[in-house]
Write a protein that holds these residues in place. Structure first.
Motif, PDB file in Angstrom:
ATOM      1  N   ASN A 109       9.546  47.565  86.199  1.00 44.88           N
ATOM      2  CA  ASN A 109      10.831  47.623  85.522  1.00 44.88           C
ATOM      3  C   ASN A 109      11.407  46.209  85.450  1.00 44.88           C
ATOM      4  O   ASN A 109      11.368  45.474  86.437  1.00 44.88           O
ATOM      5  CB  ASN A 109      11.758  48.536  86.328  1.00 44.88           C
ATOM      6  CG  ASN A 109      13.086  48.770  85.680  1.00 44.88           C
ATOM      7  OD1 ASN A 109      13.708  47.852  85.156  1.00 44.88           O
ATOM      8  ND2 ASN A 109      13.541  50.008  85.739  1.00 44.88           N
ATOM      9  N   SER A 110      11.950  45.835  84.313  1.00 44.36           N
ATOM     10  CA  SER A 110      12.511  44.484  84.131  1.00 44.36           C
ATOM     11  C   SER A 110      13.677  44.178  85.066  1.00 44.36           C
ATOM     12  O   SER A 110      14.079  43.025  85.193  1.00 44.36           O
ATOM     13  CB  SER A 110      12.959  44.298  82.679  1.00 44.36           C
ATOM     14  OG  SER A 110      11.842  44.350  81.836  1.00 44.36           O
ATOM     15  N   LYS A 111      14.221  45.186  85.727  1.00 48.53           N
ATOM     16  CA  LYS A 111      15.301  44.964  86.700  1.00 48.53           C
ATOM     17  C   LYS A 111      14.763  44.392  88.010  1.00 48.53           C
ATOM     18  O   LYS A 111      15.523  43.843  88.801  1.00 48.53           O
ATOM     19  CB  LYS A 111      16.019  46.278  87.015  1.00 48.53           C
ATOM     20  CG  LYS A 111      16.794  46.870  85.873  1.00 48.53           C
ATOM     21  CD  LYS A 111      17.432  48.175  86.313  1.00 48.53           C
ATOM     22  CE  LYS A 111      18.095  48.879  85.154  1.00 48.53           C
ATOM     23  NZ  LYS A 111      18.651  50.172  85.576  1.00 48.53           N
ATOM     24  N   PHE A 112      13.448  44.559  88.238  1.00 44.40           N
ATOM     25  CA  PHE A 112      12.862  44.175  89.526  1.00 44.40           C
ATOM     26  C   PHE A 112      11.715  43.183  89.301  1.00 44.40           C
ATOM     27  O   PHE A 112      10.573  43.583  89.088  1.00 44.40           O
ATOM     28  CB  PHE A 112      12.370  45.413  90.271  1.00 44.40           C
ATOM     29  CG  PHE A 112      13.411  46.491  90.386  1.00 44.40           C
ATOM     30  CD1 PHE A 112      14.495  46.331  91.237  1.00 44.40           C
ATOM     31  CD2 PHE A 112      13.330  47.643  89.627  1.00 44.40           C
ATOM     32  CE1 PHE A 112      15.468  47.306  91.344  1.00 44.40           C
ATOM     33  CE2 PHE A 112      14.293  48.627  89.724  1.00 44.40           C
ATOM     34  CZ  PHE A 112      15.372  48.457  90.580  1.00 44.40           C
ATOM     35  N   ILE A 113      12.050  41.911  89.347  1.00 42.33           N
ATOM     36  CA  ILE A 113      11.090  40.841  89.058  1.00 42.33           C
ATOM     37  C   ILE A 113      11.064  39.844  90.208  1.00 42.33           C
ATOM     38  O   ILE A 113      12.103  39.516  90.778  1.00 42.33           O
ATOM     39  CB  ILE A 113      11.457  40.118  87.741  1.00 42.33           C
ATOM     40  CG1 ILE A 113      11.316  41.087  86.565  1.00 42.33           C
ATOM     41  CG2 ILE A 113      10.582  38.887  87.530  1.00 42.33           C
ATOM     42  CD1 ILE A 113      11.753  40.505  85.228  1.00 42.33           C
ATOM     43  N   ALA A 114       9.864  39.388  90.530  1.00 38.72           N
ATOM     44  CA  ALA A 114       9.710  38.333  91.532  1.00 38.72           C
ATOM     45  C   ALA A 114       8.771  37.273  90.968  1.00 38.72           C
ATOM     46  O   ALA A 114       7.907  37.567  90.142  1.00 38.72           O
ATOM     47  CB  ALA A 114       9.127  38.897  92.825  1.00 38.72           C
ATOM     48  N   THR A 115       8.943  36.052  91.444  1.00 43.09           N
ATOM     49  CA  THR A 115       8.056  34.955  91.090  1.00 43.09           C
ATOM     50  C   THR A 115       7.336  34.505  92.353  1.00 43.09           C
ATOM     51  O   THR A 115       7.955  34.313  93.391  1.00 43.09           O
ATOM     52  CB  THR A 115       8.854  33.779  90.480  1.00 43.09           C
ATOM     53  OG1 THR A 115       9.538  34.248  89.318  1.00 43.09           O
ATOM     54  CG2 THR A 115       7.939  32.635  90.095  1.00 43.09           C
ATOM     55  N   HIS A 116       6.040  34.390  92.234  1.00 40.06           N
ATOM     56  CA  HIS A 116       5.212  33.906  93.351  1.00 40.06           C
ATOM     57  C   HIS A 116       4.141  33.007  92.758  1.00 40.06           C
ATOM     58  O   HIS A 116       3.487  33.385  91.786  1.00 40.06           O
ATOM     59  CB  HIS A 116       4.581  35.083  94.089  1.00 40.06           C
ATOM     60  CG  HIS A 116       3.605  34.674  95.136  1.00 40.06           C
ATOM     61  ND1 HIS A 116       3.987  34.044  96.297  1.00 40.06           N
ATOM     62  CD2 HIS A 116       2.249  34.766  95.192  1.00 40.06           C
ATOM     63  CE1 HIS A 116       2.919  33.788  97.020  1.00 40.06           C
ATOM     64  NE2 HIS A 116       1.850  34.210  96.371  1.00 40.06           N
TER      65      HIS A 116
END
Length: 149
Positions: free
Chosen positions: A48-55
């Motif tokens: 979902n676009s509401k829950f994004i992380a960058t790693h």
């Protein structure tokens, strides 16, 4: 002469450090925006676009806040092998090939993604042609092709 060698050495180290692993970010996300934590529940679930992380400078989507937190607490556990490219293609051809995010396997606690289109399901081939042997071959091949150039 010694100062020039030292400078060249540091330039070389800086260049190597600037290189990064290549990730398959089709649709701007690893695993085409599917939730990488859900694969470990044997499910392919769209994020979902509401829950994004960058790693490691790439983006991941998650189905919910709980999964986002799981990933943030231990991202390396969930990152797909071979940058999220088709594991079979890396093993057999040393190539970076896109995947079908619904075609996956979790083996030995690691996530492997596969191409599956036009009647070709590389997960089936992976299993039929001895997955452990192909894993070792893919691990070796990935070391040669993983760095962006």
């Amino acid at each position: 002469m010694k100062p020039y060698i030292a400078i060249l050495f540091f330039v070389f180290i800086a260049t190597i450090s600037a290189q990064q692993v290549d990730y398959n970010t089709n649709k701007d996300f690893v695993a085409e925006g599917y939730d990488v934590t859900e694969y470990f529940n044997n499910k392919a679930v769209k994020g979902n676009s509401k829950f994004i992380a960058t790693h490691d400078k790439v983006n991941y989507k998650f189905a919910n806040q709980e999964n986002l937190e799981k990933f943030k607490n231990n991202p390396d556990r969930y990152v797909p092998q071979y940058g999220g490219y088709c594991a079979y293609a890396v093993a057999v051809n040393s190539e970076k090939v896109d995947i079908n995010p619904k075609t996956f396997e979790v083996r030995d606690g690691k996530l492997y993604l596969f191409y599956n289109s036009w009647g070709i399901n590389t997960l089936d081939k992976w299993i039929k042609e001895d997955a452990p042997k192909l894993q070792k071959k893919a691990d070796t091949n990935w070391q040669k092709i993983k760095i962006k150039k």
